[in-house]
Design a protein around this motif. Structure first.
Motif, PDB file in Angstrom:
ATOM      1  N   ASP A 103       0.827  -1.208   0.000  1.00  0.00           N
ATOM      2  CA  ASP A 103       0.000   0.000   0.000  1.00  0.00           C
ATOM      3  C   ASP A 103       0.865   1.263   0.000  1.00  0.00           C
ATOM      4  N   GLN A 104       1.973   1.243   0.719  1.00  0.00           N
ATOM      5  CA  GLN A 104       2.863   2.404   0.787  1.00  0.00           C
ATOM      6  C   GLN A 104       3.623   2.626  -0.514  1.00  0.00           C
ATOM      7  N   LEU A 105       3.933   1.560  -1.235  1.00  0.00           N
ATOM      8  CA  LEU A 105       4.747   1.659  -2.451  1.00  0.00           C
ATOM      9  C   LEU A 105       3.935   1.963  -3.702  1.00  0.00           C
ATOM     10  N   SER A 106       2.628   1.772  -3.646  1.00  0.00           N
ATOM     11  CA  SER A 106       1.842   1.929  -4.868  1.00  0.00           C
ATOM     12  C   SER A 106       0.906   3.126  -4.797  1.00  0.00           C
ATOM     13  N   ASN A 107       0.610   3.659  -5.980  1.00  0.00           N
ATOM     14  CA  ASN A 107      -0.390   4.704  -6.084  1.00  0.00           C
ATOM     15  C   ASN A 107      -1.783   4.101  -6.117  1.00  0.00           C
ATOM     16  N   ILE A 108      -1.879   2.903  -6.719  1.00  0.00           N
ATOM     17  CA  ILE A 108      -3.157   2.210  -6.870  1.00  0.00           C
ATOM     18  C   ILE A 108      -2.918   0.716  -6.687  1.00  0.00           C
ATOM     19  N   ALA A 109      -3.858   0.018  -6.073  1.00  0.00           N
ATOM     20  CA  ALA A 109      -3.831  -1.443  -6.005  1.00  0.00           C
ATOM     21  C   ALA A 109      -5.124  -1.956  -6.635  1.00  0.00           C
ATOM     22  N   ILE A 110      -4.977  -2.927  -7.535  1.00  0.00           N
ATOM     23  CA  ILE A 110      -6.115  -3.453  -8.293  1.00  0.00           C
ATOM     24  C   ILE A 110      -6.153  -4.973  -8.150  1.00  0.00           C
ATOM     25  N   LYS A 111      -7.357  -5.515  -8.046  1.00  0.00           N
ATOM     26  CA  LYS A 111      -7.514  -6.970  -8.033  1.00  0.00           C
ATOM     27  C   LYS A 111      -7.552  -7.493  -9.465  1.00  0.00           C
ATOM     28  N   LYS A 112      -6.919  -8.648  -9.680  1.00  0.00           N
ATOM     29  CA  LYS A 112      -6.953  -9.299 -10.995  1.00  0.00           C
ATOM     30  C   LYS A 112      -8.348  -9.829 -11.245  1.00  0.00           C
ATOM     31  N   PRO A 113      -8.786  -9.909 -12.456  1.00  0.00           N
ATOM     32  CA  PRO A 113      -8.166  -9.377 -13.664  1.00  0.00           C
ATOM     33  C   PRO A 113      -8.469  -7.883 -13.806  1.00  0.00           C
ATOM     34  N   ILE A 114      -7.607  -7.184 -14.557  1.00  0.00           N
ATOM     35  CA  ILE A 114      -7.815  -5.762 -14.798  1.00  0.00           C
ATOM     36  C   ILE A 114      -9.052  -5.583 -15.677  1.00  0.00           C
ATOM     37  N   SER A 115      -9.916  -4.697 -15.281  1.00  0.00           N
ATOM     38  CA  SER A 115     -11.155  -4.462 -16.015  1.00  0.00           C
ATOM     39  C   SER A 115     -11.102  -3.132 -16.772  1.00  0.00           C
ATOM     40  N   PHE A 116     -12.071  -2.917 -17.611  1.00  0.00           N
ATOM     41  CA  PHE A 116     -12.211  -1.647 -18.327  1.00  0.00           C
ATOM     42  C   PHE A 116     -12.324  -0.499 -17.330  1.00  0.00           C
ATOM     43  N   GLU A 117     -13.084  -0.695 -16.278  1.00  0.00           N
ATOM     44  CA  GLU A 117     -13.249   0.341 -15.251  1.00  0.00           C
ATOM     45  C   GLU A 117     -11.924   0.653 -14.567  1.00  0.00           C
ATOM     46  N   ASP A 118     -11.091  -0.386 -14.352  1.00  0.00           N
ATOM     47  CA  ASP A 118      -9.771  -0.162 -13.756  1.00  0.00           C
ATOM     48  C   ASP A 118      -8.912   0.720 -14.655  1.00  0.00           C
ATOM     49  N   ILE A 119      -8.936   0.444 -15.959  1.00  0.00           N
ATOM     50  CA  ILE A 119      -8.147   1.231 -16.907  1.00  0.00           C
ATOM     51  C   ILE A 119      -8.626   2.686 -16.904  1.00  0.00           C
ATOM     52  N   ILE A 120      -9.932   2.898 -16.886  1.00  0.00           N
ATOM     53  CA  ILE A 120     -10.482   4.257 -16.839  1.00  0.00           C
ATOM     54  C   ILE A 120      -9.993   4.963 -15.579  1.00  0.00           C
ATOM     55  N   MET A 121     -10.054   4.273 -14.443  1.00  0.00           N
ATOM     56  CA  MET A 121      -9.603   4.857 -13.179  1.00  0.00           C
ATOM     57  C   MET A 121      -8.114   5.193 -13.250  1.00  0.00           C
ATOM     58  N   ILE A 122      -7.305   4.320 -13.834  1.00  0.00           N
ATOM     59  CA  ILE A 122      -5.875   4.580 -13.998  1.00  0.00           C
ATOM     60  C   ILE A 122      -5.670   5.822 -14.862  1.00  0.00           C
ATOM     61  N   MET A 123      -6.364   5.873 -15.991  1.00  0.00           N
ATOM     62  CA  MET A 123      -6.205   7.014 -16.898  1.00  0.00           C
ATOM     63  C   MET A 123      -6.641   8.308 -16.232  1.00  0.00           C
ATOM     64  N   GLU A 124      -7.726   8.281 -15.480  1.00  0.00           N
ATOM     65  CA  GLU A 124      -8.184   9.486 -14.784  1.00  0.00           C
ATOM     66  C   GLU A 124      -7.172   9.928 -13.739  1.00  0.00           C
ATOM     67  N   THR A 125      -6.646   8.977 -12.978  1.00  0.00           N
ATOM     68  CA  THR A 125      -5.679   9.292 -11.922  1.00  0.00           C
ATOM     69  C   THR A 125      -4.377   9.818 -12.524  1.00  0.00           C
ATOM     70  N   VAL A 126      -3.857   9.120 -13.519  1.00  0.00           N
ATOM     71  CA  VAL A 126      -2.612   9.543 -14.159  1.00  0.00           C
ATOM     72  C   VAL A 126      -2.821  10.868 -14.879  1.00  0.00           C
ATOM     73  N   GLY A 127      -3.986  11.048 -15.494  1.00  0.00           N
ATOM     74  CA  GLY A 127      -4.283  12.281 -16.209  1.00  0.00           C
ATOM     75  C   GLY A 127      -4.237  13.506 -15.309  1.00  0.00           C
ATOM     76  N   LYS A 128      -4.607  13.327 -14.047  1.00  0.00           N
ATOM     77  CA  LYS A 128      -4.562  14.444 -13.089  1.00  0.00           C
ATOM     78  C   LYS A 128      -3.128  14.826 -12.743  1.00  0.00           C
ATOM     79  N   LEU A 129      -2.241  13.836 -12.808  1.00  0.00           N
ATOM     80  CA  LEU A 129      -0.840  14.091 -12.467  1.00  0.00           C
ATOM     81  C   LEU A 129      -0.061  14.687 -13.627  1.00  0.00           C
ATOM     82  N   LYS A 130      -0.526  14.428 -14.831  1.00  0.00           N
ATOM     83  CA  LYS A 130       0.219  14.839 -16.026  1.00  0.00           C
ATOM     84  C   LYS A 130       0.101  16.323 -16.278  1.00  0.00           C
TER      85      LYS A 130
END
Length: 130
Positions: A103-130
């Motif tokens: 938890d301390q080393l990661s920005n996000i933790a996701i349960k397998k398998p990665i879903s479409f919703e997970d990818i959207i959440m990743i893109m939204e989170t990364v997009g805020k940082l960019k």
């Protein structure tokens, strides 16, 4: 949620390193990630992932499994963060429990398998940082 095309346009140039020891997961998730990110490098274990990261220091996001042979994902991310403490990291795991260190080393933790919703959440989170 933003429009998916707008999100993709915002993050598509980010370089992703995806590390997983299971071939089917690597293949399936790799195809899925490439629909959103133009540059995805795939590795089969933490040792390979760390070496790849060292060789191509322009990686923006590391997505990794936790349990792998040779070097687990937590050890790999710990070593990567010694090189670049600000790297955006995502753990994927089949386990429901999130270890404190994970938890301390990661920005996000996701349960397998990665879903479409997970990818959207990743893109939204990364997009805020960019």
């Amino acid at each position: 949620m933003k429009d998916i095309k707008e999100l993709r346009e915002h993050v598509k140039d980010l370089k992703v390193l995806f590390v997983d020891d299971e071939e089917m997961v690597r293949n399936g998730t790799g195809i899925f990630l490439r629909k959103f990110f133009d540059n995805v490098t795939i590795c089969c274990d933490g040792e390979d992932g760390l070496n790849t990261f060292k060789e191509s220091k322009d990686i923006d996001i590391v997505i990794t499994d936790v349990v792998m042979p040779k070097m687990d994902g937590i050890t790999m991310i710990r070593k990567i963060k010694e090189i670049n403490p600000d790297i955006f990291t995502i753990f994927i795991t089949a386990s429901r429990e999130v270890e404190d260190e994970q938890d301390q080393l990661s920005n996000i933790a996701i349960k397998k398998p990665i879903s479409f919703e997970d990818i959207i959440m990743i893109m939204e989170t990364v997009g805020k940082l960019k």
